[in-house]
Design a protein around this motif. Structure first.
Motif, mmCIF file in Angstrom:
data_model
loop_
_atom_site.group_PDB
_atom_site.id
_atom_site.type_symbol
_atom_site.label_atom_id
_atom_site.label_comp_id
_atom_site.label_asym_id
_atom_site.label_seq_id
_atom_site.Cartn_x
_atom_site.Cartn_y
_atom_site.Cartn_z
ATOM 1 N N THR A 189 44.897 46.202 42.857
ATOM 2 C CA THR A 189 46.292 46.516 43.149
ATOM 3 C C THR A 189 46.470 46.450 44.655
ATOM 4 O OG1 THR A 189 46.487 47.956 41.212
ATOM 5 C CG2 THR A 189 48.145 48.206 42.948
ATOM 6 N N LEU A 190 47.329 45.556 45.116
ATOM 7 C CA LEU A 190 47.537 45.354 46.543
ATOM 8 C C LEU A 190 48.347 46.503 47.140
ATOM 9 C CD1 LEU A 190 48.344 41.536 46.474
ATOM 10 C CD2 LEU A 190 46.142 42.646 46.850
ATOM 11 N N PRO A 191 48.341 46.637 48.469
ATOM 12 C CA PRO A 191 49.078 47.732 49.107
ATOM 13 C C PRO A 191 50.563 47.769 48.751
ATOM 14 C CG PRO A 191 47.557 46.745 50.667
ATOM 15 C CD PRO A 191 47.515 45.889 49.443
ATOM 16 N N ASP A 192 51.145 46.603 48.448
ATOM 17 C CA ASP A 192 52.564 46.599 48.096
ATOM 18 C C ASP A 192 52.803 46.922 46.628
ATOM 19 O OD1 ASP A 192 51.740 44.333 46.753
ATOM 20 O OD2 ASP A 192 53.018 42.935 47.849
ATOM 21 N N CYS A 249 46.883 42.438 40.363
ATOM 22 C CA CYS A 249 46.232 41.208 39.920
ATOM 23 C C CYS A 249 45.144 41.611 38.940
ATOM 24 C CB CYS A 249 45.643 40.454 41.109
ATOM 25 S SG CYS A 249 44.694 38.983 40.637
ATOM 26 N N ARG A 250 45.237 41.148 37.716
ATOM 27 C CA ARG A 250 44.297 41.531 36.678
ATOM 28 C C ARG A 250 43.723 40.289 36.012
ATOM 29 N NH1 ARG A 250 44.431 45.486 39.028
ATOM 30 N NH2 ARG A 250 45.095 47.592 38.429
ATOM 31 N N GLU A 251 42.648 39.752 36.595
ATOM 32 C CA GLU A 251 42.007 38.605 35.982
ATOM 33 C C GLU A 251 41.480 38.962 34.595
ATOM 34 O OE1 GLU A 251 38.657 35.162 36.982
ATOM 35 O OE2 GLU A 251 38.657 37.048 38.122
ATOM 36 N N SER A 252 41.084 40.226 34.420
ATOM 37 C CA SER A 252 40.531 40.653 33.138
ATOM 38 C C SER A 252 41.556 40.590 32.012
ATOM 39 C CB SER A 252 39.974 42.071 33.244
ATOM 40 O OG SER A 252 41.004 42.989 33.578
ATOM 41 N N ALA A 253 42.845 40.527 32.363
ATOM 42 C CA ALA A 253 43.877 40.386 31.329
ATOM 43 C C ALA A 253 43.905 38.975 30.762
ATOM 44 C CB ALA A 253 45.243 40.746 31.900
ATOM 45 N N ARG A 254 43.327 38.015 31.510
ATOM 46 C CA ARG A 254 43.365 36.618 31.088
ATOM 47 C C ARG A 254 41.989 36.075 30.706
ATOM 48 N NH1 ARG A 254 45.566 36.987 36.060
ATOM 49 N NH2 ARG A 254 43.920 35.698 36.991
ATOM 50 N N VAL A 255 40.941 36.708 31.254
ATOM 51 C CA VAL A 255 39.582 36.192 31.070
ATOM 52 C C VAL A 255 38.684 37.303 30.538
ATOM 53 C CG1 VAL A 255 37.567 35.211 32.232
ATOM 54 C CG2 VAL A 255 39.874 34.512 32.925
ATOM 55 N N PRO A 314 42.915 36.811 45.455
ATOM 56 C CA PRO A 314 41.894 36.430 44.487
ATOM 57 C C PRO A 314 40.819 35.576 45.115
ATOM 58 C CG PRO A 314 44.084 36.105 43.587
ATOM 59 C CD PRO A 314 44.257 36.423 45.039
ATOM 60 N N SER A 315 39.580 35.785 44.687
ATOM 61 C CA SER A 315 38.462 34.996 45.205
ATOM 62 C C SER A 315 37.342 34.968 44.181
ATOM 63 C CB SER A 315 37.952 35.582 46.520
ATOM 64 O OG SER A 315 37.537 36.915 46.353
#
Length: 295
Positions: A122-125, A129-135, A294-295
Motif C-alpha cells: 500500500t503506497l503512501p497515497d 498494489c496486490r499482485e497476489s490478487a492476480r497471481v 512493482p518490481s
C-alpha cells in the motif's frame, strides 16, 4: 558432470499483447543465440504476453503452446533453454502461477519453478498494489542438476529476498536465474546492486534476462546482464531488445567459493529469529527515494 565452461545468452525483450508475434521474435532470438555459440539461453519474465493490465495473461498449461515451442527449439538446436516466465494455468483452478521452466538439450522439462513472492504493498497515497490478487504464489524452492551445472531459479521480485538465494546455494546451485520485468524507478537504483549482492554472497553466477520498453502500467528498466561469482558484471545488454552473450566458468566459480568461504563459515547453530525490545530512536529527517513501485 558436463561442460565446465560454456556460453550463455540472455535475451532482452519488449513483449507486447500479440502472443504470436512475441513468440516469433523469441524464436528468432533463440536462433541468433545458437548461431553465436550459446549453449544456454535465458529469457525474461512474462516473455510470451503482456496485456492491457501490464501482467502476463492468457495462462497456458505446461506443457502447452509456449513450453512446447521452447522444447522444440532446445531439441532442434541441442541447447538448454531457461524459459524466463509466463502465466501457467492453475491445474486446480483460480489464479494462475507465474512459472519458469528449464529445458535440457534433449527438449525435456527438467525443472519448473513458480514465483514465490508476490508484490503486495500500500503506497503512501493509499493506492494498493496486490499482485497476489492476480497471481497464485508458488511454494517450492527449485534447483536442477544438468550437464551445465546445478541451476537455481527465481523470478523478479524474488531477488529482494536473500534467504531464497542462500537456500538455493546451500542446495548446490552454481548458476542463478532471475528473469524480470522491473520498473524504471526501482530498476535504476536497485536492480544491479541486488543482483551483484546475490552473486557475491552466494558465490554464484547470476543470469538476469529482463523486459525493456513501455508497458501498459510502467516503463520496463531493461538492464539484462550476467554477473560472475566475484560480483563483476561480465555482460550487459544495450537499451534495446536483443541477445547478449557471456561465458560461464564453473572452475572460476569454485575458485571464488574457496577464496571467500562464506557458505562454509555460516553459524547456523546461532541463527534464530528472536524478539528484542528496542528503545525508540529519534532520527533526523532523511532524503527518501520515490514511492514503491512493482518490481
Amino acid at each position: 558432470m558436463g561442460s565446465r565452461r560454456y556460453c550463455v545468452a540472455v535475451v532482452q525483450l519488449d513483449t507486447g499483447s500479440d502472443k504470436a508475434d512475441n513468440l516469433e521474435r523469441v524464436s528468432r532470438y533463440i536462433d541468433e543465440a545458437v548461431e553465436r555459440g550459446a549453449r544456454l539461453i535465458s529469457l525474461p519474465e512474462v516473455m510470451n504476453f503482456i496485456g492491457k493490465s501490464g501482467d502476463g495473461e492468457e495462462p497456458e498449461p505446461i506443457p502447452g503452446p509456449t513450453a512446447e515451442l521452447l522444447m522444440e527449439k532446445a531439441r532442434r538446436h541441442e541447447v538448454h533453454i531457461h524459459g524466463g516466465s509466463f502465466s501457467e494455468l492453475n491445474p486446480e483452478g483460480g489464479r494462475p502461477f507465474n512459472t519458469t521452466v528449464m529445458i535440457d538439450a534433449h527438449g525435456a522439462i527438467v525443472a519448473r519453478y513458480r514465483k514465490l513472492h508476490t508484490f503486495d504493498v500500500t503506497l503512501p497515497d493509499g493506492t494498493a498494489c496486490r499482485e497476489s490478487a492476480r497471481v497464485h504464489p508458488g511454494d517450492e524452492i527449485v534447483t536442477a542438476e544438468t550437464e551445465l551445472g546445478r541451476l537455481g531459479f527465481a523470478v523478479c521480485y524474488d531477488i529482494r529476498f536473500p534467504e531464497l538465494f542462500r537456500l538455493l546455494a546451500l542446495e548446490g546451485a552454481q548458476v542463478l536465474f532471475t528473469p524480470a520485468n522491473f520498473t524504471l524507478p526501482t530498476g535504476k537504483d536497485h536492480w544491479e546492486p541486488l543482483l551483484r549482492a546475490r552473486a557475491i554472497e552466494n558465490g554464484c553466477y547470476v543470469v538476469a534476462a529482463a523486459q525493456i520498453g513501455r508497458k501498459p502500467r510502467f516503463v520496463a528498466y531493461g538492464g539484462s546482464m550476467v554477473i560472475d561469482p566475484w560480483g563483476t558484471v561480465i555482460a550487459r545488454a544495450r537499451e534495446t531488445p536483443g541477445v547478449t552473450l557471456a561465458e560461464i566458468d564453473l572452475d572460476f566459480q569454485e575458485e571464488v567459493r574457496a577464496r571467500i568461504p562464506s557458505l562454509r563459515n555460516r553459524r547456523s547453530d546461532v541463527y534464530e529469529l528472536r524478539k528484542r525490545q528496542a528503545p525508540p530512536r529519534r532520527c533526523p529527517p532523511s532524503t527518501r527515494g520515490p514511492g514503491a513501485a512493482p518490481s
